[in-house]
Design an enzyme around this catalytic site. Structure first.
Site, mmCIF file in Angstrom:
data_model
loop_
_atom_site.group_PDB
_atom_site.id
_atom_site.type_symbol
_atom_site.label_atom_id
_atom_site.label_comp_id
_atom_site.label_asym_id
_atom_site.label_seq_id
_atom_site.Cartn_x
_atom_site.Cartn_y
_atom_site.Cartn_z
ATOM 1 N N LYS A 10 4.339 25.359 -28.879
ATOM 2 C CA LYS A 10 3.602 24.331 -28.709
ATOM 3 C C LYS A 10 3.247 24.248 -27.223
ATOM 4 C CE LYS A 10 5.488 20.834 -26.998
ATOM 5 N NZ LYS A 10 5.646 20.479 -25.638
ATOM 6 N N ASP A 130 8.454 15.560 -30.554
ATOM 7 C CA ASP A 130 7.754 16.850 -30.754
ATOM 8 C C ASP A 130 7.685 17.437 -32.368
ATOM 9 O OD1 ASP A 130 6.757 16.586 -28.178
ATOM 10 O OD2 ASP A 130 7.750 18.492 -27.663
#
Length: 270
Positions: A10, A130
């Site tokens: 990410k 996240d």
């Protein structure tokens, strides 16, 4: 039946920190993006849950039974155990959401074996800010602590990207603590490329104060043909986006020759 999932790295193409909240968290606006490479998880049905960690950065996980992979398995109902091997290719405490990406991959593995419960998003959010974005690993805008996801027009699919980390772990907490509390404005609107180009990362300066090596990485990436160079998340990983593979690969070779000790990952955006 053995299944394999990639825990896609990410990156935050932009990260705007708006305010400190009374609950100790921070109000964020960010553009999540994912690289087509990362950790690799392999799973097979077993009599009970097991986790084995291998790979370059396996030693960075202090307790493999207390990491996000194990917590994700505990968070999800599955009638049979899963024997999981985690190949840890992403550096730990690096601003790449590695643990969150690993948890997201567990959600996808359980989904293939047994399906996910209707409240899987809430379960993911309890594991970390996240994690919800990492379950689908698709570009999205994140608000709140990052768990409130909104779709965005992704005109960056296939964009060449180069990730560089100076092999210095940088914990998220101290970086947020060092943030000066100044609201520098909302996340821009538009398609992904416009948001990335016009946005910024409000955690860069506090991260630099704790890890000066980030400045060296940014300088090396800026000395090339990238159209965007930025730190990801709370650091210390930085990334560069290119318009063609040749420019990315040339930058990768140049930086590897100068800094053979730095970690690198070349890929494309999903």
């Amino acid at each position: 039946m053995t299944l394999t999932e990639t825990a896609y790295a990410k990156i935050n193409l932009a990260l705007h920190v708006r305010r400190r909240r009374e609950d100790g968290y921070h109000e964020l606006e960010t553009l999540f993006a994912f690289v087509d490479a990362g950790d690799v998880l392999t799973a097979r049905v077993s009599d009970r849950d097991r986790l084995t960690t291998v790979g370059e950065f396996a030693d960075g996980i202090d307790n493999p039974f207390d990491n996000l992979v194990a917590k994700a398995l505990l968070a999800l109902p599955h009638p049979a155990g899963l024997d999981v091997t985690l190949e840890k290719n992403l550096p730990v405490a690096a601003g790449l959401g590695g643990g969150s990406a690993d948890a997201g991959a567990i959600f996808r593995l359980v989904e293939q074996y047994h399906g996910l419960p209707d409240d899987w998003m809430e379960r993911a959010a309890k594991l970390g800010a996240d994690v919800p974005s990492c379950v689908r690993s698709e570009m999205a805008i994140g608000r709140g602590t990052g768990t409130q996801l909104e779709p965005v027009e992704n005109d960056l699919v296939g964009t060449p990207v180069l990730l560089i980390n100076p092999r210095v772990p940088l914990a998220t907490g101290p970086v947020f603590t060092a943030w000066d509390g100044r609201d520098r404005g909302a996340l821009p609107s538009g398609v992904a490329r416009a948001i990335a180009a016009e946005g910024h990362n409000d955690l860069t300066e506090p991260a630099l104060s704790l890890c000066p090596q980030i400045g060296h990485v940014l300088s090396e990436l800026e000395d090339g043909a990238a159209w965007l160079v930025r730190m990801s998340g709370s650091g210390a990983t930085c990334f560069a986006l290119y318009d063609d593979m040749a420019a990315r690969d040339a930058a990768q070779r140049r930086i590897k020759d100068k800094h053979p000790d730095w970690w690198q990952l070349a890929g494309t955006l999903r």
